[in-house]
Design an enzyme around this catalytic site. Structure first.
Site: not given
Ligand SMILES: Cc1ncc(COP(=O)(O)O)c(C=O)c1O
Length: 445
Positions: A86-87, A219, A224, A292
């Site tokens: 998610g970051s 995320s 989650h 990447n």
């Protein structure tokens, strides 16, 4: 059946048996810890992962494409791109806004992005890392979300975007924020990492969070709403933004061929790019300074199985939240209890509790009491991000951020707020135990 199919069937049958033996959830027993969240899965996820292992493709491939297609369709957006967290999704969503392909609409160093400090750090980190200026507005309780009344005051000539998370699954007032962005030609990025399945009641029906922003992020880290271990997604219905995120995710390249595929456009060796020689291999032409951040098919395979369960997960989260909300009503003198944002049906990530000033215990005492009884607690992430050591470095470097008003509620959250779980792995026995622990804290047992 071919030998290959026969072997695969035997392996998958064994995986199913292994799940039953080792991972099948067990009823709660006295002394068991009650976590705030965690992966909820069955043999399907383990079989999908095993199939991807047997494919041994390893990088992104057929499972990743299937996941991207189905995830976009679940949300009701044009496109989704799978990434490794998610970051990373937040980083890509933000960096997409800086793309030269956006011309005058692109965000530049020194431009401002309105956000909040009561949240997760990686909603804000990309703004700082790029050299843009986060502008922090306060939040409101009990929703835990941005105070939309402060947005006008936060606006300046340099404002280019609003980047906000739906706090613990409770949607921020996304209609008001969208209207603010439209009025002032600002980008909106929704950090939907904690809110998969949350709905906003709109004319003509319901609409999921993650569909209002120009870009939205998810995320898939284990606690989650669905998981693939590590994973995330960037979603958009804007084809230009999709193309930019794809390029940034995949090394910055201009070519859109998936891993292992060559020349899908048919002009791999016949293009003119920059000042490169004519016909330079398009696979190695770079339109961005990229990364990447791809995920692997191993992760995506788990995601494909998990995605099928999301509607049931969302329902369970709502049911568990409602159970706690009802059962804790009698403790309202001690806690400010959470409320759904008006006009929304959240897919809750957690149950937010704020200790009232008149309570005979403080937040830290409440947390210590629950943890001692085996009930896992969590802070509302950073509390007030601007008070963290990472901001010391900004003070030293002189890089700017702005605070609008006093962030009083943000500070209150940092001091008085914590949360407990509502994830689908909690059953009535566990939820009852959580309620009893809170009642004993308040001297009600
Ligand atoms: C609101 C929010 N945004 C972003 C993230 C980052 O997600 P990840 O852990 O997958 O990097 C989190 C993490 O839990 C989060 O709560």
């Amino acid at each position: 059946m071919s030998r290959r199919e026969e072997l695969k069937t035997r392996i998958l049958d064994l995986v199913g048996a292994y799940y039953d033996e080792v991972h099948r959830p067990k009823p709660w027993r006295e002394g068991d810890r009650i976590p705030y969240g965690g992966r909820v899965f069955d043999a399907e996820e383990m079989k999908a992962l095993t199939e991807a292992c047997l494919d041994f493709w390893l990088t992104s491939g057929r499972w990743s494409s299937a996941f991207e297609e189905r995830f976009a369709s679940y949300l009701g957006v044009g496109r989704s791109l799978l990434v490794n967290s998610g970051s990373s999704a937040n980083l890509l969503a933000f960096m997409a806004l800086t793309s030269p392909l956006l011309g005058d609409q692109a965000l530049r160093r020194g431009d401002e992005v309105i956000t909040v400090a009561a949240g997760f750090p990686t909603t804000v980190a990309p703004i700082v890392q790029y050299g843009a200026v986060p502008v922090f507005v306060d939040v409101t309780l009990p929703t835990g979300n941005v105070d939309v009344g402060a947005l006008d005051e936060a606006l300046s000539e340099r404002t280019k975007a609003v980047f906000l998370a739906h706090t613990l699954g409770n949607p921020f007032d996304v209609k008001a924020v969208r209207a603010f962005c439209d009025r002032h030609s600002l980008w909106l990025v929704e950090d939907n990492c904690d809110a998969l399945g949350s709905e906003v009641l709109a004319e003509g029906g319901r609409r999921l969070t993650g569909t209002f922003g120009d870009l939205a992020t998810s995320s898939f880290y284990p606690p989650h709403h669905m998981t693939m271990g590590e994973g995330g997604a960037v979603c958009t219905s804007d084809e230009r933004l999709h193309r930019i995120v794809l390029s940034l995710r995949d090394w910055g390249r201009d070519c859109v061929c998936p891993s292992g595929v060559d020349d899908s456009c048919g002009c791999r060796f016949s293009g003119q790019f920059g000042t490169l020689p004519f016909g330079y291999d398009h696979k190695y032409v770079y339109s961005h300074f990229g990364y990447n951040l791809k995920a692997t098919d191993l992760q995506a395979a788990i995601g494909v199985a998990q995605l099928r369960k999301v509607p049931a997960f969302v329902e369970a989260r709502r049911r568990n939240w409602a159970f706690l909300r009802r059962a804790l009503e009698s403790l309202e003198d001690f806690f400010l209890l959470p409320e759904a944002t008006e006009g929304t049906e959240p897919s809750w990530f957690g149950f937010l509790l704020t200790v009232r000033p008149q309570a005979p215990f403080g937040r830290d005492g409440a947390v210590a009491h629950l943890e001692a009884k085996g009930i896992q607690t969590r802070m509302l992430f950073a509390g007030n991000l601007t008070r963290h050591p990472c901001f010391d470095a900004l003070r030293v470097s002189g890089q700017g951020w702005r605070v609008v008003g006093e962030l009083d509620v943000t500070d209150r959250i940092m001091r008085d707020t914590f949360w407990i779980g509502v994830y689908p792995g909690l059953d009535e026995a566990r939820l009852t135990r959580m309620v009893e622990a809170l009642e004993s804290l308040c001297g009600r047992l």
